[in-house]
Enzyme design. Structure first.
Site, PDB file in Angstrom:
ATOM      1  N   ASP A  22       0.837  -1.209   0.000  1.00  0.00           N
ATOM      2  CA  ASP A  22       0.000   0.000   0.000  1.00  0.00           C
ATOM      3  C   ASP A  22       0.869   1.255   0.000  1.00  0.00           C
ATOM      4  OD1 ASP A  22      -2.307   1.478   0.056  1.00  0.00           O
ATOM      5  OD2 ASP A  22      -2.753   1.111   2.167  1.00  0.00           O
ATOM      6  N   ASN A  65       1.379   3.420  -2.889  1.00  0.00           N
ATOM      7  CA  ASN A  65       1.954   3.889  -4.159  1.00  0.00           C
ATOM      8  C   ASN A  65       1.463   5.289  -4.509  1.00  0.00           C
ATOM      9  OD1 ASN A  65       3.051   1.376  -4.387  1.00  0.00           O
ATOM     10  ND2 ASN A  65       1.675   0.649  -5.999  1.00  0.00           N
ATOM     11  N   HIS A  75       2.819   3.585  -8.960  1.00  0.00           N
ATOM     12  CA  HIS A  75       2.628   2.162  -9.273  1.00  0.00           C
ATOM     13  C   HIS A  75       3.852   1.604  -9.997  1.00  0.00           C
ATOM     14  CE1 HIS A  75      -1.329   2.247  -7.695  1.00  0.00           C
ATOM     15  NE2 HIS A  75      -1.877   2.941  -8.664  1.00  0.00           N
ATOM     16  N   THR A 127     -10.520  -7.098  -5.576  1.00  0.00           N
ATOM     17  CA  THR A 127     -11.823  -7.087  -6.258  1.00  0.00           C
ATOM     18  C   THR A 127     -12.477  -5.706  -6.114  1.00  0.00           C
ATOM     19  OG1 THR A 127     -12.667  -8.134  -4.240  1.00  0.00           O
ATOM     20  CG2 THR A 127     -12.347  -9.566  -6.130  1.00  0.00           C
ATOM     21  N   ARG A 176     -11.730   2.095  -8.962  1.00  0.00           N
ATOM     22  CA  ARG A 176     -10.818   3.223  -9.273  1.00  0.00           C
ATOM     23  C   ARG A 176     -11.094   3.726 -10.691  1.00  0.00           C
ATOM     24  NH1 ARG A 176      -5.144   2.392  -6.160  1.00  0.00           N
ATOM     25  NH2 ARG A 176      -6.092   1.803  -4.205  1.00  0.00           N
ATOM     26  N   LEU A 194      11.350 -20.221  -4.504  1.00  0.00           N
ATOM     27  CA  LEU A 194      10.272 -19.395  -3.935  1.00  0.00           C
ATOM     28  C   LEU A 194       8.970 -19.571  -4.725  1.00  0.00           C
ATOM     29  CD1 LEU A 194       9.551 -16.883  -2.018  1.00  0.00           C
ATOM     30  CD2 LEU A 194       9.985 -15.498  -4.050  1.00  0.00           C
ATOM     31  N   SER A 248      -8.343  -5.309   4.729  1.00  0.00           N
ATOM     32  CA  SER A 248      -8.860  -5.034   3.375  1.00  0.00           C
ATOM     33  C   SER A 248      -9.156  -6.285   2.545  1.00  0.00           C
ATOM     34  CB  SER A 248      -7.884  -4.124   2.615  1.00  0.00           C
ATOM     35  OG  SER A 248      -7.739  -2.897   3.268  1.00  0.00           O
ATOM     36  N   GLU A 279       0.631 -13.367  12.277  1.00  0.00           N
ATOM     37  CA  GLU A 279       1.086 -12.152  12.955  1.00  0.00           C
ATOM     38  C   GLU A 279       1.009 -11.017  11.939  1.00  0.00           C
ATOM     39  OE1 GLU A 279       1.999 -11.776  16.090  1.00  0.00           O
ATOM     40  OE2 GLU A 279       1.712 -13.908  16.530  1.00  0.00           O
TER      41      GLU A 279
HETATM   42  C1  FPP Z   1      -1.795   0.296  -3.301  1.00  0.00           C
HETATM   43  O1  FPP Z   1      -1.381   1.615  -3.414  1.00  0.00           O
HETATM   44  C2  FPP Z   1      -1.311  -0.469  -4.416  1.00  0.00           C
HETATM   45  C3  FPP Z   1      -2.091  -1.038  -5.379  1.00  0.00           C
HETATM   46  C4  FPP Z   1      -3.556  -0.922  -5.398  1.00  0.00           C
HETATM   47  C5  FPP Z   1      -1.515  -1.766  -6.491  1.00  0.00           C
HETATM   48  C6  FPP Z   1      -0.260  -2.516  -6.201  1.00  0.00           C
HETATM   49  C7  FPP Z   1       0.542  -2.525  -7.413  1.00  0.00           C
HETATM   50  C8  FPP Z   1       1.883  -2.602  -7.469  1.00  0.00           C
HETATM   51  C9  FPP Z   1       2.742  -2.753  -6.284  1.00  0.00           C
HETATM   52  C10 FPP Z   1       2.586  -2.550  -8.754  1.00  0.00           C
HETATM   53  C11 FPP Z   1       2.815  -3.896  -9.325  1.00  0.00           C
HETATM   54  C12 FPP Z   1       1.585  -4.351  -9.904  1.00  0.00           C
HETATM   55  C13 FPP Z   1       1.346  -5.528 -10.513  1.00  0.00           C
HETATM   56  C14 FPP Z   1       0.008  -5.679 -11.040  1.00  0.00           C
HETATM   57  C15 FPP Z   1       2.319  -6.635 -10.701  1.00  0.00           C
HETATM   58  P1  FPP Z   1      -2.471   2.740  -3.543  1.00  0.00           P
HETATM   59  O2  FPP Z   1      -2.595   3.111  -4.971  1.00  0.00           O
HETATM   60  O3  FPP Z   1      -3.743   2.308  -2.905  1.00  0.00           O
HETATM   61  O4  FPP Z   1      -1.793   3.869  -2.734  1.00  0.00           O
HETATM   62  P2  FPP Z   1      -2.531   5.006  -1.897  1.00  0.00           P
HETATM   63  O5  FPP Z   1      -3.298   4.316  -0.816  1.00  0.00           O
HETATM   64  O6  FPP Z   1      -1.394   5.803  -1.396  1.00  0.00           O
HETATM   65  O7  FPP Z   1      -3.405   5.755  -2.868  1.00  0.00           O
END
Ligand code: FPP
Length: 249
Positions: A18, A20, A35, A64, A69, A129, A194, A205
């Site tokens: 979370d 990005n 992202h 889901t 968005r 892995l 979530s 944990e």
């Molecule tokens: C949460 O950050 C992140 C996501 C919803 C997407 C996660 C995606 C990646 C880590 C990139 C790699 C992706 C794939 C598909 C391989 P947010 O956008 O909710 O951040 P915020 O809460 O700060 O807005």
């Protein structure tokens, strides 16, 4: 598994990646850049997990609920998965990583579904892995799909309703052949689950770190593992009295 650093290394680590968007916003950059950098952090984390002796790494990449968005962001995240699988598959396979995708495939574009199936087939024999990418994943959706499969088996006479137990439901989850995660990490300072691995994380944990996902590095990973090692896991039982051992740790 022993780490040699005073405690066990978890076999299965699951991460809610979370932050990005906020990472990008704090720098005056578009969310997409967050992202993109998130994908770099994902690659780094896969390498670190292999290195640290972790057996299974599950990463929450698209929920889901993420369909809510803006369309442009949804398309971008679909594109990132496509890009990741296309570009990294050879390298992942060479590193002996077994790739899995968990979640509902129904709503994915046919080409993306084929790509994902190809990645799984190509890496099925790998013994390093296990990388489970949770994509179009929601735990409630997963449990509903498992319940539906059980109901179909019961209606067809393959399963006796009275014989349905936890193992029967677990066996119909996307994670049916994976151990439950011992550690769930969430970045960005949020402290929610979530809709992630609700069934499997029953005894996990949780480590919540303020680090935004694009900044999640080796030190942050090791810090989360160190926190895990300090926890006492009792699974509803009692602490081990000094000098005695119990059957269930
Ligand atoms: C949460 O950050 C992140 C996501 C919803 C997407 C996660 C995606 C990646 C880590 C990139 C790699 C992706 C794939 C598909 C391989 P947010 O956008 O909710 O951040 P915020 O809460 O700060 O807005």
């Amino acid at each position: 598994m022993s780490s040699g650093q005073g405690g066990p290394t978890p076999t299965h680590v699951a991460i809610i990646m979370d932050g990005n968007g906020r990472w990008a916003q704090m720098r005056g950059l578009p969310r997409q850049e967050g992202h993109r950098r998130g994908l770099e952090a994902l690659r780094r984390t896969v390498r670190n997990a292999s290195d640290l002796g972790i057996g299974v790494l599950t990463l929450y990449s698209f929920s889901t609920e993420n369909w809510r968005r803006p369309q442009a962001e949804v398309s971008f995240l679909m594109g990132l998965l496509r890009h990741f699988v296309e570009k990294d598959l050879a390298e992942l396979s060479a590193a002996n990583v077994q790739v899995r995708i968990i979640g509902s495939r129904q709503d994915l574009a046919p080409d993306l579904r084929r790509l994902v199936e190809h990645a799984e087939a190509r890496t099925r024999g790998n013994t390093g892995l296990i990388l489970a990418i949770a994509f179009n994943y929601g735990a409630r959706d997963e449990i509903v799909r498992a319940a539906r499969a059980l109901a179909a088996d019961a209606a067809a006479g393959r399963v006796e309703p009275r014989a349905i137990d936890e193992a029967a439901l677990s066996a119909r989850l996307d994670t049916h052949d994976l151990p439950d995660p011992e550690l769930v990490i969430r970045t960005s300072g949020e402290t929610r689950i979530s809709n992630f691995l609700l069934w499997q994380a029953a005894y996990a944990e949780f480590v919540f770190t303020p680090v935004m996902w694009p900044d999640f590095d080796r030190a942050a990973f090791e810090d989360a593992l160190a926190q895990y090692r300090q926890r006492e896991r009792r699974f509803g039982g009692l602490s081990t009295p000094p000098g005695r051992s119990v059957g269930v740790a």
